[in-house]
Design an enzyme around this catalytic site. Structure first.
Site, mmCIF file in Angstrom:
data_model
loop_
_atom_site.group_PDB
_atom_site.id
_atom_site.type_symbol
_atom_site.label_atom_id
_atom_site.label_comp_id
_atom_site.label_asym_id
_atom_site.label_seq_id
_atom_site.Cartn_x
_atom_site.Cartn_y
_atom_site.Cartn_z
ATOM 1 N N TYR A 147 -12.159 -3.326 -3.773
ATOM 2 C CA TYR A 147 -12.701 -3.317 -2.416
ATOM 3 C C TYR A 147 -14.235 -3.330 -2.395
ATOM 4 O O TYR A 147 -14.847 -2.861 -1.425
ATOM 5 C CB TYR A 147 -12.177 -2.097 -1.648
ATOM 6 C CG TYR A 147 -10.752 -2.248 -1.137
ATOM 7 C CD1 TYR A 147 -10.407 -3.291 -0.264
ATOM 8 C CD2 TYR A 147 -9.751 -1.352 -1.494
ATOM 9 C CE1 TYR A 147 -9.118 -3.434 0.227
ATOM 10 C CE2 TYR A 147 -8.452 -1.485 -1.004
ATOM 11 C CZ TYR A 147 -8.135 -2.522 -0.147
ATOM 12 O OH TYR A 147 -6.862 -2.654 0.342
ATOM 13 N N ASN A 206 -1.873 -0.225 6.995
ATOM 14 C CA ASN A 206 -1.228 -1.463 7.463
ATOM 15 C C ASN A 206 -0.334 -2.142 6.434
ATOM 16 O O ASN A 206 -0.203 -3.360 6.415
ATOM 17 C CB ASN A 206 -2.295 -2.425 7.998
ATOM 18 C CG ASN A 206 -3.393 -2.674 6.969
ATOM 19 O OD1 ASN A 206 -3.236 -2.327 5.794
ATOM 20 N ND2 ASN A 206 -4.489 -3.296 7.378
ATOM 21 N N HIS A 232 -1.840 -5.612 1.470
ATOM 22 C CA HIS A 232 -3.095 -6.336 1.225
ATOM 23 C C HIS A 232 -2.725 -7.739 0.774
ATOM 24 O O HIS A 232 -1.763 -7.923 0.042
ATOM 25 C CB HIS A 232 -3.904 -5.667 0.108
ATOM 26 C CG HIS A 232 -4.989 -6.565 -0.432
ATOM 27 N ND1 HIS A 232 -6.220 -6.693 0.177
ATOM 28 C CD2 HIS A 232 -4.999 -7.434 -1.482
ATOM 29 C CE1 HIS A 232 -6.942 -7.589 -0.486
ATOM 30 N NE2 HIS A 232 -6.232 -8.053 -1.500
ATOM 31 N N LYS A 267 0.827 -1.201 0.000
ATOM 32 C CA LYS A 267 0.000 0.000 0.000
ATOM 33 C C LYS A 267 0.872 1.265 0.000
ATOM 34 O O LYS A 267 2.074 1.199 0.265
ATOM 35 C CB LYS A 267 -0.929 -0.043 1.227
ATOM 36 C CG LYS A 267 -1.871 -1.264 1.241
ATOM 37 C CD LYS A 267 -2.822 -1.206 2.443
ATOM 38 C CE LYS A 267 -3.782 -2.398 2.451
ATOM 39 N NZ LYS A 267 -4.787 -2.286 3.536
ATOM 40 N N GLU A 277 -9.201 -10.785 -7.775
ATOM 41 C CA GLU A 277 -8.278 -9.663 -7.612
ATOM 42 C C GLU A 277 -7.119 -9.721 -8.615
ATOM 43 O O GLU A 277 -6.667 -8.689 -9.105
ATOM 44 C CB GLU A 277 -7.742 -9.645 -6.175
ATOM 45 C CG GLU A 277 -8.841 -9.343 -5.159
ATOM 46 C CD GLU A 277 -8.412 -9.553 -3.710
ATOM 47 O OE1 GLU A 277 -7.233 -9.908 -3.467
ATOM 48 O OE2 GLU A 277 -9.248 -9.358 -2.815
#
Ligand code: IDP
Ligand code: MG
Length: 146
Positions: free
Chosen positions: A51, A118, A121, A11, A132
């Site tokens: 998402y 965080n 993913h 990310k 995905e």
């Protein structure tokens, strides 16, 4: 023997903090193969698709904004049980309580933002991984996960 593939994203917080190498190193030293890799800027349309399961939640808008706030790295990792294995390497969603030794536990903390930042993913099931991988790597064959 069933070989799996999973989609991993580093990310914007991970990229900004210079942790691309650290994350890739943990995947490779665990023994998984990286079979596709790119750095990119994700746009809103791509992220809303990725998402979709979180649409309508309070953190959805902040999540899309955060994920489009800078470059990300998308990669496909491969190996037996890699979906579960990478989730284990990543640790719990909330970095405050993610176990030390995990990517999130070692490298992230609560930043007081609306969305949890965080670092990574990872797909959570074979179905998610296939979906995905198709979103981020349109031309990649998903044969082995089906
Ligand atoms: P995961 O990344 O561990 O699979 P998900 O529940 O799929 O977690 O949520 C996707 C992402 O949305 C998380 O990684 C995190 O960045 C963010 N997120 C999830 N739950 C919350 C929350 O309750 N508050 C704020 N952000 C959240
Ligand atoms: Mg998830």
């Amino acid at each position: 023997m069933i070989t799996e593939r999973t989609l991993v994203l580093i990310k914007p917080d991970g990229v900004k903090r210079g942790l691309i190498g650290e994350v890739i190193s943990r995947i490779e030293t665990k023994g998984y193969a990286i079979v596709a890799l790119k750095m990119m800027q994700a746009d809103r349309q791509l992220l809303e698709q990725h998402y979709a399961e979180h649409a309508g939640k309070t953190f959805f808008e902040p999540l899309v904004e955060f994920m489009s706030s800078g470059p990300i790295v998308a990669l496909i990792a491969e190996g037996n049980r890699v979906i579960e294995g990478f989730r284990s390497l990543a640790g719990a969603t909330d970095p405050t309580v993610a176990a030390p030794g995990t990517i999130r536990g070692d490298l992230a903390r609560d930043q007081g933002t609306k969305v949890v930042q965080n670092i990574v993913h990872g797909s959570d099931s074979v179905e998610s991984a296939n979906r995905e991988i198709q979103i981020f790597f349109k031309d990649f064959s998903i044969e082995r996960n089906t």
